[in-house]
Scaffold this motif. Structure first.
Motif, PDB file in Angstrom:
ATOM      1  N   LEU A 259      47.771  34.173  51.719  1.00 37.05           N
ATOM      2  CA  LEU A 259      48.141  32.940  52.421  1.00 37.05           C
ATOM      3  C   LEU A 259      48.859  33.256  53.725  1.00 37.05           C
ATOM      4  CD1 LEU A 259      49.353  30.566  49.584  1.00 37.05           C
ATOM      5  CD2 LEU A 259      47.246  30.441  50.898  1.00 37.05           C
ATOM      6  N   ASN A 260      49.754  34.236  53.690  1.00 33.79           N
ATOM      7  CA  ASN A 260      50.507  34.604  54.884  1.00 33.79           C
ATOM      8  C   ASN A 260      49.559  35.135  55.960  1.00 33.79           C
ATOM      9  OD1 ASN A 260      52.629  35.079  56.583  1.00 33.79           O
ATOM     10  ND2 ASN A 260      53.273  36.962  55.581  1.00 33.79           N
ATOM     11  N   HIS A 261      48.610  35.974  55.552  1.00 29.37           N
ATOM     12  CA  HIS A 261      47.634  36.523  56.499  1.00 29.37           C
ATOM     13  C   HIS A 261      46.765  35.402  57.069  1.00 29.37           C
ATOM     14  CE1 HIS A 261      44.844  39.265  58.356  1.00 29.37           C
ATOM     15  NE2 HIS A 261      43.841  38.706  57.690  1.00 29.37           N
ATOM     16  N   ALA A 262      46.339  34.495  56.202  1.00 21.69           N
ATOM     17  CA  ALA A 262      45.517  33.376  56.667  1.00 21.69           C
ATOM     18  C   ALA A 262      46.309  32.502  57.627  1.00 21.69           C
ATOM     19  CB  ALA A 262      45.031  32.556  55.473  1.00 21.69           C
ATOM     20  N   GLU A 263      47.579  32.291  57.328  1.00 21.42           N
ATOM     21  CA  GLU A 263      48.427  31.468  58.195  1.00 21.42           C
ATOM     22  C   GLU A 263      48.623  32.144  59.553  1.00 21.42           C
ATOM     23  OE1 GLU A 263      53.050  30.163  58.272  1.00 21.42           O
ATOM     24  OE2 GLU A 263      52.005  30.049  56.351  1.00 21.42           O
ATOM     25  N   GLU A 264      48.856  33.470  59.550  1.00 18.96           N
ATOM     26  CA  GLU A 264      49.039  34.187  60.807  1.00 18.96           C
ATOM     27  C   GLU A 264      47.777  34.144  61.654  1.00 18.96           C
ATOM     28  OE1 GLU A 264      50.256  38.108  59.821  1.00 18.96           O
ATOM     29  OE2 GLU A 264      52.270  37.501  59.216  1.00 18.96           O
ATOM     30  N   SER A 265      46.631  34.340  61.017  1.00 15.06           N
ATOM     31  CA  SER A 265      45.383  34.304  61.784  1.00 15.06           C
ATOM     32  C   SER A 265      45.116  32.903  62.317  1.00 15.06           C
ATOM     33  CB  SER A 265      44.219  34.781  60.927  1.00 15.06           C
ATOM     34  OG  SER A 265      44.034  33.917  59.826  1.00 15.06           O
TER      35      SER A 265
END
Length: 137
Positions: free
Chosen positions: A105-111
């Motif tokens: 989720l964090n990676h998806a949010e950053e992207s």
């Protein structure tokens, strides 16, 4: 009056074939007899009667054990299959691997934030360029 007790759990009820034995038990006992009697008859003349009986018992006892053994509703063959798979086939140390959903989720949010920043940056540059053209006129 005669009465018959009926068990409530019918999973433990086995079909009896002959002599109040199941088919599996009959097969095991007959294999034990086929092995045990010749062992006794051929060895009693050379090693004596007592030792021949003990040898026969030693040869027949594993078949009796296989016929009678049942643990938690599982017969001996299946139980040994589970043990062999657990001890020899499957690895002894199983690695515990998880997929960290929060990292995803964090990676998806950053992207997503990066793409929005890029889009917002393009729009602001384009609008700034248009404004600069309008100002020069």
């Amino acid at each position: 009056m005669a009465f018959v007790s009926v068990p409530k759990d019918l999973n433990k009820v086995k079909t009896k074939v002959a002599l109040n034995l199941t088919k599996r038990q009959l097969i095991s006992f007959s294999i034990a007899a086929v092995i045990g009697f010749p062992v006794y008859w051929f060895t009693r003349g050379t090693i004596g009667n007592d030792l021949a009986v003990f040898l026969m018992i030693g040869c027949v006892l594993p078949f009796f054990f296989v016929a009678i053994f049942e643990k938690d509703g599982i017969v001996f063959e299946k139980y040994m299959g589970h043990i062999i798979r657990q001890k020899f086939i499957y690895p002894k140390v199983r690695l515990y691997k998880t997929q960290n959903f929060y990292a995803y989720l964090n990676h998806a949010e950053e992207s997503e934030v990066k793409t929005r920043e890029k889009q917002a940056g393009r729009k602001t540059r384009a609008t700034a360029f248009k404004k600069s053209k309008n100002v020069k006129k």
